[in-house]
Design a protein around this motif. Structure first.
Motif, PDB file in Angstrom:
ATOM      1  N   HIS A 182      45.501  53.535  45.104  1.00 19.01           N
ATOM      2  CA  HIS A 182      45.650  51.982  44.088  1.00 19.01           C
ATOM      3  C   HIS A 182      45.520  52.873  42.380  1.00 19.01           C
ATOM      4  CE1 HIS A 182      45.290  49.693  47.457  1.00 19.01           C
ATOM      5  NE2 HIS A 182      44.053  50.019  47.828  1.00 19.01           N
ATOM      6  N   PHE A 207      44.359  52.777  38.254  1.00 15.05           N
ATOM      7  CA  PHE A 207      43.968  52.132  37.641  1.00 15.05           C
ATOM      8  C   PHE A 207      44.002  52.996  35.946  1.00 15.05           C
ATOM      9  CE2 PHE A 207      42.389  50.065  41.076  1.00 15.05           C
ATOM     10  CZ  PHE A 207      43.433  48.525  41.604  1.00 15.05           C
ATOM     11  N   ARG A 215      35.683  46.008  35.463  1.00 14.89           N
ATOM     12  CA  ARG A 215      36.213  45.093  36.064  1.00 14.89           C
ATOM     13  C   ARG A 215      37.594  44.076  35.645  1.00 14.89           C
ATOM     14  NH1 ARG A 215      32.371  43.174  39.390  1.00 14.89           N
ATOM     15  NH2 ARG A 215      30.243  43.733  38.723  1.00 14.89           N
ATOM     16  N   GLY A 216      38.655  44.000  36.180  1.00 18.28           N
ATOM     17  CA  GLY A 216      39.335  43.340  35.487  1.00 18.28           C
ATOM     18  C   GLY A 216      40.225  42.945  36.986  1.00 18.28           C
ATOM     19  N   GLY A 217      41.646  42.008  36.679  1.00 19.75           N
ATOM     20  CA  GLY A 217      42.450  41.307  37.705  1.00 19.75           C
ATOM     21  C   GLY A 217      42.580  41.637  39.106  1.00 19.75           C
ATOM     22  N   ALA A 218      43.136  43.243  38.948  1.00 15.63           N
ATOM     23  CA  ALA A 218      43.955  43.734  39.645  1.00 15.63           C
ATOM     24  C   ALA A 218      42.868  44.642  40.941  1.00 15.63           C
ATOM     25  CB  ALA A 218      44.652  45.023  38.761  1.00 15.63           C
ATOM     26  N   GLU A 219      41.541  45.171  39.569  1.00  6.61           N
ATOM     27  CA  GLU A 219      40.657  46.119  39.956  1.00  6.61           C
ATOM     28  C   GLU A 219      39.524  44.993  41.714  1.00  6.61           C
ATOM     29  OE1 GLU A 219      41.474  47.662  36.353  1.00  6.61           O
ATOM     30  OE2 GLU A 219      41.531  46.149  37.269  1.00  6.61           O
ATOM     31  N   ARG A 247      41.126  42.474  42.410  1.00 10.97           N
ATOM     32  CA  ARG A 247      41.339  42.034  44.534  1.00 10.97           C
ATOM     33  C   ARG A 247      41.713  42.686  45.326  1.00 10.97           C
ATOM     34  NH1 ARG A 247      41.536  38.132  41.091  1.00 10.97           N
ATOM     35  NH2 ARG A 247      38.910  37.303  42.639  1.00 10.97           N
ATOM     36  N   THR A 248      41.832  44.048  44.151  1.00 15.51           N
ATOM     37  CA  THR A 248      41.780  45.942  45.555  1.00 15.51           C
ATOM     38  C   THR A 248      40.563  45.546  46.553  1.00 15.51           C
ATOM     39  OG1 THR A 248      43.488  46.198  44.279  1.00 15.51           O
ATOM     40  CG2 THR A 248      42.272  48.273  45.448  1.00 15.51           C
ATOM     41  N   HIS A 299      42.195  54.993  52.397  1.00 12.31           N
ATOM     42  CA  HIS A 299      42.668  53.918  50.648  1.00 12.31           C
ATOM     43  C   HIS A 299      42.157  54.902  49.140  1.00 12.31           C
ATOM     44  CE1 HIS A 299      44.387  50.199  51.340  1.00 12.31           C
ATOM     45  NE2 HIS A 299      44.239  50.380  53.095  1.00 12.31           N
ATOM     46  N   THR A 309      42.070  56.878  38.445  1.00 10.93           N
ATOM     47  CA  THR A 309      41.766  56.420  37.479  1.00 10.93           C
ATOM     48  C   THR A 309      42.576  57.508  36.408  1.00 10.93           C
ATOM     49  OG1 THR A 309      39.707  57.287  37.122  1.00 10.93           O
ATOM     50  CG2 THR A 309      40.032  54.646  37.534  1.00 10.93           C
TER      51      THR A 309
END
Length: 65
Positions: free
Chosen positions: A9, A11, A16-20, A22-23, A37, A41
């Protein structure tokens, strides 16, 4: 025995963000399978979510670009 990560994944940061978020929820739901996984970054190492990602069994990596 440590399982080598098979899913990456990518990033900018582990803040804190939406995709982070949700993951993180996905990894928590996967349980033992989260060990496969890796969270990568690009902007900087660490972040507000790093300890939570590590707690799932995932590994974290910072790419020094």
């Amino acid at each position: 025995m440590r399982v080598e990560p098979r899913v990456m994944h990518l990033f900018a940061t582990m803040e804190r963000g939406g995709a982070e978020i949700r993951t993180l929820e996905l990894l928590e739901a996967l349980g033992e399978e989260a060990r496969e996984h890796r969270i990568v970054t690009l902007a900087r190492p660490g972040g507000a979510l790093e300890s939570l990602f590590l707690a799932t069994g995932a590994t974290t990596t910072f790419l020094h670009l």
